[in-house]
Design an enzyme around this catalytic site. Sequence first.
Site, mmCIF file in Angstrom:
data_model
loop_
_atom_site.group_PDB
_atom_site.id
_atom_site.type_symbol
_atom_site.label_atom_id
_atom_site.label_comp_id
_atom_site.label_asym_id
_atom_site.label_seq_id
_atom_site.Cartn_x
_atom_site.Cartn_y
_atom_site.Cartn_z
ATOM 1 C CD GLN A 31 17.420 -20.125 11.858
ATOM 2 O OE1 GLN A 31 17.424 -19.807 13.039
ATOM 3 N NE2 GLN A 31 17.575 -21.366 11.449
ATOM 4 C CD GLU A 38 -11.595 8.973 9.126
ATOM 5 O OE1 GLU A 38 -12.720 8.511 9.359
ATOM 6 O OE2 GLU A 38 -11.364 9.836 8.275
ATOM 7 C CG PHE A 47 -15.946 15.288 8.060
ATOM 8 C CD1 PHE A 47 -17.271 15.029 7.734
ATOM 9 C CD2 PHE A 47 -15.450 14.816 9.271
ATOM 10 C CE1 PHE A 47 -18.087 14.304 8.609
ATOM 11 C CE2 PHE A 47 -16.267 14.091 10.141
ATOM 12 C CZ PHE A 47 -17.595 13.834 9.806
ATOM 13 C CB THR A 81 -11.550 16.623 15.260
ATOM 14 O OG1 THR A 81 -11.845 15.245 15.040
ATOM 15 C CG2 THR A 81 -10.509 16.742 16.366
ATOM 16 C CG LEU A 132 14.708 -1.130 3.756
ATOM 17 C CD1 LEU A 132 13.655 -2.202 3.903
ATOM 18 C CD2 LEU A 132 14.121 0.099 3.114
ATOM 19 N NE ARG A 158 23.169 -4.108 4.070
ATOM 20 C CZ ARG A 158 24.118 -3.175 4.084
ATOM 21 N NH1 ARG A 158 24.490 -2.598 2.959
ATOM 22 N NH2 ARG A 158 24.686 -2.813 5.213
#
Lengths: 255, 390
Positions: free
Chosen positions: B285, B369, B135, B138, B344, B274
């Site tokens: 927490q 978009e 498409f 742009t 992580l 972990r």
Amino acid sequence: MNVVVLVKYVPDPQGTPELDDAFLVVREGTEGALDPGDEYAVEAGLRLVETHGGEVTLLTMGPETASAALRKGLSMGAHAGVHVVDPALRGSDALATARVLAAAVRRRPFDLVLAGVESTDGSTGTVPMTVAQLLELPSATFARALSVEDGVLRIERPTDLGFDVVEAPLPALATVTGSAPEPRYPTLKGIMQAKQKPVERLALADLGLSAEALAPTQRVVGLTRAQERAAGEVIQAGEDTAKRIVDLLAEAKVL
Amino acid sequence: MTSREIDPLDYLEVDRLLTDEERAIRDAVREFVRERILPSIGEWFETSEFPRDVAKGLADLGLLGMHLTGYECAGANAVSYGLACLELEAGDSGFRSFVSVQGSLCMFPIWKFGSEEQKQRYLPAMARGEIIGCFGLTEPDVGSDPARMRTSARRDGPDWVLSGTKMWITNGGIADLAVVWARTDDGVRGFLVPTDTPGFSTHDIHRKLSLRASVTSELVLDEVRLPEDAVLPGVVGMKGPLSCLTEARYGIVWGSMGAARACFEAALEYAKTRVQWGRPIAGFQLTQEKLATMATEINKGLLLALHLGRMKDEGRLRPQHVSMGKLNNVREALGIAREARSILGASGITLEYPVIRHMNNLESVLTYEGTNEIHTLIVGEALTGMRAYE
């Protein structure tokens, strides 16, 4: 040719089934699926009718939720479903299940009955053979490949040494292993067409069977959890390493 | 019956709001992603490879143009299309992009604005994946302001002659057909340009750190001569390309939540296993605050996507609604990916886990978009009646 595939709705095949006080698998209120083993039988059936024409009919016995197993098979491309559902069937053993399935198969002309080797929940592995016996059909078990020519079913059955080729005249029953061709994905179109396909619902009375005649002849009386695997032994490199390994192998009767 | 436990992956039981058919479609795509995409996506991302056989698999599954009717398209509802986008993007934004471009940006304008002959010629082959589309809207100097495009089409006898450059075009280098938007004397019009037409060439954009398992290209149109019937007859003006973008953005509202879910799942699993100071970091927490916020935003985002989907199926969805969805869900997905990365720790920066891949991909999704900023201003305009961007 008309192929009937026996399918089962089982609790989440990836999980551990829950058992109630009578050691029956809890089927209500649990997530489930078409038994993955049965998908191979559905695939085998679809391939046969793609070659020879005809229809694949799925047959299941189970509670209301079992219709999901039919829907999955129909979305793969099967043509019709039969669902035997009756409150009296709760807790049926393998023999009763086979009687019901045989009675349902018998209602229409068929050429071939296909099934998985065993269910992933009950794992008795006896239902297909019992159905064959009740229908007085030759049965070809553990097929990894199936073909039909001139009214004769031919299967390949893997063995330790290679494979056997087994032939049986139709009508016949065959069980299909997980080494048969991989089940196809349901396509979007297949999924969307599935709900328009006919599903027949049958109760025990429709099959001319009574609850009394199907009373279980066997029951599970106890349950022992599988032993958890013990931690392995790590042998550190040192003077006695070789001797320790040889001792262990001797202990395991490998040497 | 025991009371139902909370499912961390479906906290608000959004699943129950779907029909059996929608769930079955979702499950089929999820299974495809699990078996065909997840095992290799880290490698494809690293080597910057778009696997063509996976594209074929997506076609065989029926995902290309799945929300269109007729011409061998599945005719699924908008919610099903959204769920498919979600599951695909939980694999990788590249595959959702591929399906968005093929179905929403290329097949949709042909389906909506094309002649019967164009539909017959292209749509079934595109649904089967035999013709891949791209498409072209742009341009190097024209992004948020596409009405100022420079690419032009002039008449020369019965023919059209196109000249210009299009930039950041997903699928450009692998496309068989480019839907190119160009200025004409009457206004902006859409052209169906077979990519083997003389004068048409593409250059893939390398050294991307985002959407690496997806092809992004520059399209160069150097006096590309096309027959009269190459133009889409049904639309003149910017509403042509913008309506395509509304379709594709709708898919992103869902898809972004797929990427977010994948990051959340990875973070939750990691946090539970972990161990630091003798216990899983999920028990701390600060980690719980992160996980709770992520789960909350994913559930909100899903409900928003589903609401927009139901509106679309009712024919009530407006571009301004989609802007709010894209604005919120991509922003939140990116935030979730970054938060997941922090859970992580160092592992979060490797391709052994999906998190940084999604995070990098979402940087593109935030911009393409319609940028986050433009969607904000579209919502602002809808609220105030005042346009703040031109």
